[in-house]
Design a protein around this motif. Structure first.
Motif, short mmCIF file in Angstrom:
data_model
loop_
_atom_site.label_atom_id
_atom_site.label_comp_id
_atom_site.label_asym_id
_atom_site.label_seq_id
_atom_site.Cartn_x
_atom_site.Cartn_y
_atom_site.Cartn_z
N ALA A 128 11.13 -3.23 21.72
CA ALA A 128 10.90 -1.98 21.15
C ALA A 128 9.49 -1.66 20.50
N GLU A 129 8.81 -2.86 20.08
CA GLU A 129 7.82 -2.85 19.16
C GLU A 129 7.02 -3.99 19.85
N LYS A 130 5.42 -3.82 19.69
CA LYS A 130 4.61 -4.71 19.97
C LYS A 130 3.78 -4.91 18.73
N THR A 131 3.25 -6.29 18.49
CA THR A 131 2.26 -6.50 17.22
C THR A 131 1.04 -7.08 17.87
N ASP A 132 -0.11 -6.18 17.57
CA ASP A 132 -1.61 -6.79 18.04
C ASP A 132 -2.07 -7.36 16.85
N ASN A 133 -2.77 -8.61 17.13
CA ASN A 133 -3.37 -9.41 16.28
C ASN A 133 -4.73 -9.50 16.56
N VAL A 134 -5.69 -9.42 15.51
CA VAL A 134 -7.20 -9.74 15.71
C VAL A 134 -7.57 -10.73 14.58
N ALA A 135 -8.07 -11.76 14.96
CA ALA A 135 -8.55 -12.79 13.87
C ALA A 135 -10.07 -13.11 13.93
N VAL A 136 -10.96 -13.56 12.69
CA VAL A 136 -12.26 -13.83 12.92
C VAL A 136 -12.30 -15.20 11.98
N ARG A 137 -13.05 -15.81 12.29
CA ARG A 137 -13.48 -17.10 11.36
C ARG A 137 -14.57 -16.80 10.31
N LEU A 138 -14.09 -17.07 9.09
CA LEU A 138 -15.19 -16.92 8.00
C LEU A 138 -16.07 -18.09 8.07
N GLN A 139 -16.84 -18.12 6.95
CA GLN A 139 -18.13 -19.11 6.79
C GLN A 139 -17.43 -20.40 6.24
N ASP A 140 -16.47 -20.27 5.26
CA ASP A 140 -15.74 -21.39 4.81
C ASP A 140 -14.92 -21.99 5.74
N GLY A 141 -14.55 -21.53 6.91
CA GLY A 141 -13.79 -22.20 7.77
C GLY A 141 -12.32 -21.39 7.98
N SER A 142 -12.07 -20.76 7.08
CA SER A 142 -10.64 -20.24 6.76
C SER A 142 -10.86 -18.84 7.91
N VAL A 143 -9.63 -18.29 8.23
CA VAL A 143 -9.46 -17.15 9.19
C VAL A 143 -8.83 -16.00 8.46
N MET A 144 -9.52 -14.93 8.76
CA MET A 144 -8.77 -13.71 8.37
C MET A 144 -8.40 -12.95 9.49
N ARG A 145 -6.85 -12.45 9.37
CA ARG A 145 -6.29 -11.82 10.59
C ARG A 145 -5.77 -10.35 10.25
N ILE A 146 -6.05 -9.21 10.93
CA ILE A 146 -5.24 -7.99 10.98
C ILE A 146 -4.34 -7.86 11.97
N SER A 147 -3.08 -7.64 11.63
CA SER A 147 -1.98 -7.32 12.35
C SER A 147 -1.59 -5.96 12.49
N GLN A 148 -1.44 -5.30 13.46
CA GLN A 148 -0.93 -3.72 13.46
C GLN A 148 0.34 -3.80 14.51
N THR A 149 1.49 -3.07 13.93
CA THR A 149 2.52 -3.05 14.68
C THR A 149 2.67 -1.47 15.41
N THR A 150 2.84 -1.54 16.59
CA THR A 150 2.85 0.01 17.37
C THR A 150 4.21 -0.20 18.18
N TRP A 151 4.91 0.77 18.90
CA TRP A 151 5.74 1.00 19.91
C TRP A 151 5.09 0.49 21.00
N SER A 152 5.99 -0.17 22.03
CA SER A 152 5.54 -0.72 23.21
C SER A 152 5.52 0.46 24.22
N ALA A 153 5.01 0.26 25.37
CA ALA A 153 5.12 1.37 26.20
C ALA A 153 6.46 1.78 26.99
N GLY A 154 7.30 0.85 26.74
CA GLY A 154 8.75 1.21 27.09
C GLY A 154 9.28 2.17 26.30
#
Length: 563
Positions: free
Chosen positions: A117-143
């Motif tokens: 029923a739902e899908k989660t899109d994740n986008v991640a970027v590497r920071l200068q100190d080597g850590s990772v910041m991620r944004i996740s957004q949950t939306t309805w699937s096509a079905g």
């Protein structure tokens, strides 16, 4: 045709609606995903700058939003999460988007829930100190989007179907209306699509050809019906099974077919063996003929096979009335036998008398008696031969005899002068009631007819009897009556008195001279003059003959008198 066009247009419209809906849904889904992904990259860029400048405090002061923000250390430890407690969260080092960000600087992934029923899109970027910041957004699937839109889509789909049905019906009617309005009597004059014009012209040409063929067929059928209906001969057309394909009324009458047996096979019409054999031979491919006797008449039956591609396809049967010819053959045989017998009797007498005189067995005083007998028998021969010659002339030259206007009263007077002497010898009186009556005829034949009737009336009369001759006429007919007071003719013999050499009750008339040909000559003369003859007789009370002639037109009679 309208229904087929309607179905075709409707199905095409339905296919277009479904295809358009699916394409639109796919396009919108892809467009939304692309726009969302760009928005998430833009937002994480801002967050990355704020985190690097202010640290974790920047993240903690951010307002709640639909997007989930997660800060992950280089070893996969979750340092911050905007939704969950970091102490209870598992290591994220093996997450797909985290691995991609650590390796290439950015990463993305999509995870779908177990319920789809739902899908989660994740986008991640590497920071200068080597850590990772991620944004996740949950939306309805096509079905789920499709399911959520099912009700309004169903309404729209139903409206589209109704609209497609209305348009298809209207379009199909508009397409077929010109065809429905085509006048088949004059199809080439119809206003239709240009594409149909050659078709209608071809229909017009074929219609003319068919109409011509129908007229020809009807004409042939009328001619065939007229010919077969007026035929005196019977005509039958049979198939190979013996079923009657066609027949005329004469055939039905000859074979005595009733309405009950009319639909039966031809073998039921006549069960005689000659009839069946004749048809069977024709079905075997051979011409055959036979004689049939039906209701006292004789018919000649001819059966011929009808061949198609050298195979028998049916049989044509003709039935000819052969009665007259058969009777003629019978009469010819009887005539030959009678002539031989009648000639033999007087010739035997003459030969006998001559032999007696030749052998000197007659006294001189008896020679005149024997000579008289020879003379009498010779006169009988001469009279018989003259009658035979007269009959032969009537048989052979009747059609060539020239007719002329004749006064029947004058003929009667001439005959009466001839028979007056034999009438006086038997003390028979002649009573005439005649008047001038003109007819068309042959004088010599008419005189012979009247003489034979009057001669018989005297021969077979009684002593002291009478013979009455009457002429009566109407506007169209002339009737001649010859009536006597003689011995009469038995009823059972009246049908045979016109046969050649036939004499009524020979035992009673053996002493009366006669050849038996007189009434035959009368009958032939009646036929020659297109007249009719009737006889009325009663034993011992007399006989009356009545001949009815067509009357000669008055203006023709006057013309003859003037000439």
């Amino acid at each position: 045709m309208t229904k087929r066009i309607f179905r075709s247009i409707f199905y095409v419209s339905l296919l277009l609606i479904v295809s358009f809906s699916l394409v639109l849904l796919a396009f919108l889904s892809e467009y939304t995903e692309n726009a969302q992904q760009k928005s998430m990259y833009l937002e994480i860029t801002y967050l990355q700058q704020g985190l690097e400048m202010q640290g974790i405090s920047y993240l903690e002061q951010l307002p709640k939003s639909q997007q989930r923000l997660t800060w992950i250390g280089a070893d996969g430890t979750v340092l911050f999460d905007s939704v969950a407690d970091v102490n209870q969260m598992e290591n994220h080092l093996q997450r797909e988007e985290v691995q991609e960000a650590l390796q290439s600087g950015t990463g993305e992934s999509t995870r779908i829930s177990k319920t789809l029923a739902e899908k989660t899109d994740n986008v991640a970027v590497r920071l200068q100190d080597g850590s990772v910041m991620r944004i996740s957004q949950t939306t309805w699937s096509a079905g789920s989007i499709l399911l959520s839109m099912m009700q309004p889509f169903a309404v729209l789909f139903a409206l589209a179907l109704v609209l497609a049905g209305v348009l298809a019906g209207k379009t199909s009617k508009n397409i077929t209306k010109p065809l429905e309005n085509v006048d088949l009597e004059y199809p080439e004059q119809a206003e239709v699509y240009d594409e149909l014009s050659p078709f209608l012209r071809r229909i017009a040409v074929q219609k003319k050809m068919i109409a011509k063929q129908v007229r020809e067929q009807q004409q042939r059928q009328k001619e065939f019906y007229a010919i077969t209906t007026n035929m005196q001969e019977g005509l039958l057309v049979l198939d190979t099974k013996g079923d009657v394909l066609s027949c005329n009324q004469a055939a039905l009458q000859i074979l005595g077919v009733t309405e009950e047996t009319k639909k039966e096979k031809v073998y039921v019409w006549n069960r005689s063996e000659p009839f069946r054999d004749c048809i069977q031979q024709a079905l075997d491919g051979k011409h055959s003929e036979t004689m049939l006797e039906q209701k006292g008449k004789v018919y000649k039956m001819l059966a011929n096979p009808v061949l198609e591609d050298m195979l028998v396809a049916g049989v044509v049967v003709l039935l000819f009335d052969h009665t007259e010819k058969a009777d003629g053959e019978r009469l010819r045989r009887e005539f030959t036998a009678n002539v031989s017998h009648e000639l033999k009797t007087p010739l035997t007498s003459i030969s006998g008398f001559a032999e007696i005189i030749k052998n000197g067995m007659v006294q001189p005083q008896d020679i005149p008696h024997f000579a008289n007998n020879i003379y009498t028998e010779a006169q009988k021969l001469i009279s018989m031969i003259q009658d035979i010659i007269q009959l032969s002339k009537l048989d052979e030259t009747a059609d060539t005899m020239q007719m002329q206007s004749v006064d029947l009263a004058e003929i009667v007077e001439t005959v009466c002068n001839r028979i007056q002497e034999p009438a006086n010898k038997q003390n028979i009186s002649l009573d005439l009631h005649i008047e001038q009556a003109w007819i068309q005829g042959v004088p010599s034949i008419l005189e012979e007819m009247v003489y034979n009737l009057c001669d018989n009336a005297i021969r077979y009369n009684k002593k002291g009897g009478s013979v009455t001759i009457i002429i009566q006429q109407t506007e169209t007919e002339v009737k001649l009556f010859v009536k006597d007071t003689g011995i009469g003719i038995p009823l059972e013999e009246q049908d045979r008195i016109f046969e050649r050499f036939y004499r009524v009750n020979r035992s009673r008339s053996k002493d009366i001279d006669g050849t038996g040909l007189g009434l035959s000559i009368v009958k032939h003369g009646v036929k020659l003059h297109h007249a009719t003859i009737l006889v009325e007789s009663e034993t011992e009370k007399g006989t009356q003959f009545c001949i009815t002639f067509p009357k000669k037109k008055e203006n023709d009679a006057i013309s003859n008198l003037c000439n």
